[in-house]
Design an enzyme around this catalytic site. Sequence first.
Site, PDB file in Angstrom:
ATOM      1  N   ASP A   1       0.912  -1.223   0.022  1.00 46.15           N
ATOM      2  CA  ASP A   1       0.049   0.164   0.120  1.00 46.15           C
ATOM      3  C   ASP A   1       0.866   1.195   0.096  1.00 46.15           C
ATOM      4  OD1 ASP A   1      -2.117   1.684  -0.016  1.00 46.15           O
ATOM      5  OD2 ASP A   1      -3.200   0.747   1.608  1.00 46.15           O
TER       6      ASP A   1
HETATM    7  C1  BGC Z   1      -4.984   3.418  -0.083  1.00 39.74           C
HETATM    8  C2  BGC Z   1      -5.004   2.315  -1.245  1.00 39.74           C
HETATM    9  C3  BGC Z   1      -4.606   3.118  -2.633  1.00 39.74           C
HETATM   10  C4  BGC Z   1      -3.550   3.922  -2.653  1.00 39.74           C
HETATM   11  C5  BGC Z   1      -2.964   4.561  -3.885  1.00 39.74           C
HETATM   12  C6  BGC Z   1      -3.612   4.285  -0.191  1.00 39.74           C
HETATM   13  O1  BGC Z   1      -3.775   5.347   0.540  1.00 39.74           O
HETATM   14  O2  BGC Z   1      -4.821   2.605   1.117  1.00 39.74           O
HETATM   15  O3  BGC Z   1      -6.134   1.751  -1.359  1.00 39.74           O
HETATM   16  O4  BGC Z   1      -4.700   2.371  -3.710  1.00 39.74           O
HETATM   17  O5  BGC Z   1      -3.418   4.665  -1.423  1.00 39.74           O
HETATM   18  O6  BGC Z   1      -4.052   5.796  -3.814  1.00 39.74           O
END
Ligand code: BGC
Length: 727
Positions: free
Chosen positions: A259
């Site tokens: 993530d």
């Molecule tokens: C989120 C993800 C997301 C990523 C990119 C993170 O903060 O938890 O689900 O895909 O950001 O935007």
Amino acid sequence: MNKYLIAFAVYASVACANVFGQDIDQEIESKIEVILNRLTLEEKVKMCHAQSKFSSAGVERLGIPEIWMSDGPHGVRAEIEWDSWNYAGWTNDSCTAFPALTCLAATFNPELSYKYGLAVGEEARYRKKDILLGPGVNIYRTPLNGRNFEYMGEDPHLASVMCVPYIKGVQTNGVAACVKHYVLNNQEVWRSHINVQLSDRALHEIYLPAFKAAVEEGDVWSIMGAYNKYNGQHTSHHDVLINDILKGDWGFDGVVVTDWGSAHDTKEAALNGLDIEMGTGTDGLTSSTENAYDYYYLAKPFLEMIKSGEIDESVVDDKVRRILRLMYRTNMDTKRPHGRKGNKEHFDVAREVAQEGIVLLKNHKAFFPLDAETTKTIAVIGENATRMMTLGGGSSELKTIHEISPLEGIQKQFSKANIIHSMGYASGASAYGRVIPSKLNANKLKKEAVEVAKQADIVLFVGGLNKNHEQDCENGDRLGLNLPFGQDELLDEIMAVNKNTAVILVSGNAVAMPWQNKAKAIVQAWYLGSETGHALADVISGDVNPSGKLPFTFPVKLEDNGAHAFDELSYPGDGNDQVYKEDILVGYRWHDTKKIKPLYEFGFGLSYSSFSISGASSDQKAYKAGDVIKVDVEIKNTSKVLGAEVVQVYVHDEDASLMRPEKELKAFTKVKLEGGETQTVQLEIPASALAFYDEKINDWNLETGKYSLMIGTSSRDIKETIEIEIK
Ligand code: BGC
């Protein structure tokens, strides 16, 4: 080998792809080895981390492409700047906004899930994305989780069955799905560091199955780690979760992506299965500065450890192999389709999912459907009647080509009615994880709404939550179960002056309903995306007969939910640690086992038709491991109107040697029937699905003895029970 030969190797393996089926994989594997041998150590390391907010580097001199990613999961997000979270301001990056995944889950219709995946995948492909960051399959543990709307509910079987076709649909386009967030990211509070502890049994029975299905049945090409820790280690580079379970037991051959900013240590990331690191800032936060990428855990520090011999080069080779494999499936597959976006078919899919996912919770004296020809006065009250819900909520925010509001949809459908509107309450806005209260006068808004309600024959209250911080939004949880912004009080006052009031809830979470008895009808309308107003009007006018079912339980009060029945260590944790004290009894498993009546149960949803279920039988009385249990059941539409019902089969272990939930969903099917029509449907349950996870043997255990199969139309509306035996 020179660069032309490498280019040919890339081309040749792809060219054989459709001809030789299984053989190609081996051919691709050997091409991967050829490429791997040509890469310098520096080039290999470069492929293992971000080069911008949403891309990772290719190898320019060999023509190996970059990988481009996008959120996910409800549409393809607008372009983001290279180095910041700001929108890039492109004018060609708007999309079809599909309904939130809670709504998709509520359809209980895997075919629709495939259509959804195919359509959103086509948009991703058209926008030149190689990885679409979704679907999310974290289990709905608490109604306070700010991100439940991006997930598929509280039941592992439902989430498993519904995520697989989505993944296949996306990947048909040569775009990798990226199932997220692996795993135990079940709340947003303290998500970056909370250390989740739970029994192995709960991990395997409740929280892992949808990920397992994504890998084993969906053949997903990438998976995203989560922010939180599990048993003291960050999940994005977790020895047990990734090395042992994901890549070991399940044989995952794809790419593990962090993530954004969830990597915390070079050696752990290197050795515990992380393949691509995204979103880390130099300061360890996600707010990066230029060239921060060189200092990512899987960048220079990784390179240095390999050079010094502390980490073996085979470690980076394994990562690069996986990355190249993903490329052969996506941006190095010259045969992949070209995608399309914003076309009528995509909006139709969005509308169909929305229509089928809307759940009718209450319908006193057939309040709905409302006659589309009515000339009555309809008051549409509530901020959510006009609020854009594709905005906000965090990373799933979308720039949609259009979003039909509930008010617009109602105005269009009931064109002869006198429609009056009042905002009723104001929620304000949010920015950078802060709530910015509205400056509008709440009392004035309330008074105006009550006046409007008095003048109307019918009130449609369109409220619920929204995508602001501390509502249905990333990086924060809700503060309570009740409706925010004074809606409960407002509803009391409206219902005091107009008895003909129906409530339409726009939310991705359960809410308390102190006004439930007084409402004439209640509709759970989720976040429906581009076609919101159309789909809602289709259902309340009866153009479409509702057939959605709740993918999670609505408790009467927060303490009735298993996660909230204990102290703060259970939810939200003490700031460092958290213990899932309800164990395997998540959602309806808790309510049914502990005999706590919910407000609305899992699997529940009304229709304008009525159905009867009878004659349930199994093909045998006794089964052994490896068998498939076949259940036949007759379902009749006892009304005059076409409608659909979801037949659900729950299992109860009668002779269990340890505590098991009162019932667990093991099969379901959605059946569409003309008025008066009867059909016999067959549902299949592999006998192995009756096993529990046995901590004594660290494996699944199918005990012999009696089991009841309960067949019904919700988790509490059981119409028939049959006994079987496992020998
Ligand atoms: C989120 C993800 C997301 C990523 C990119 C993170 O903060 O938890 O689900 O895909 O950001 O935007």
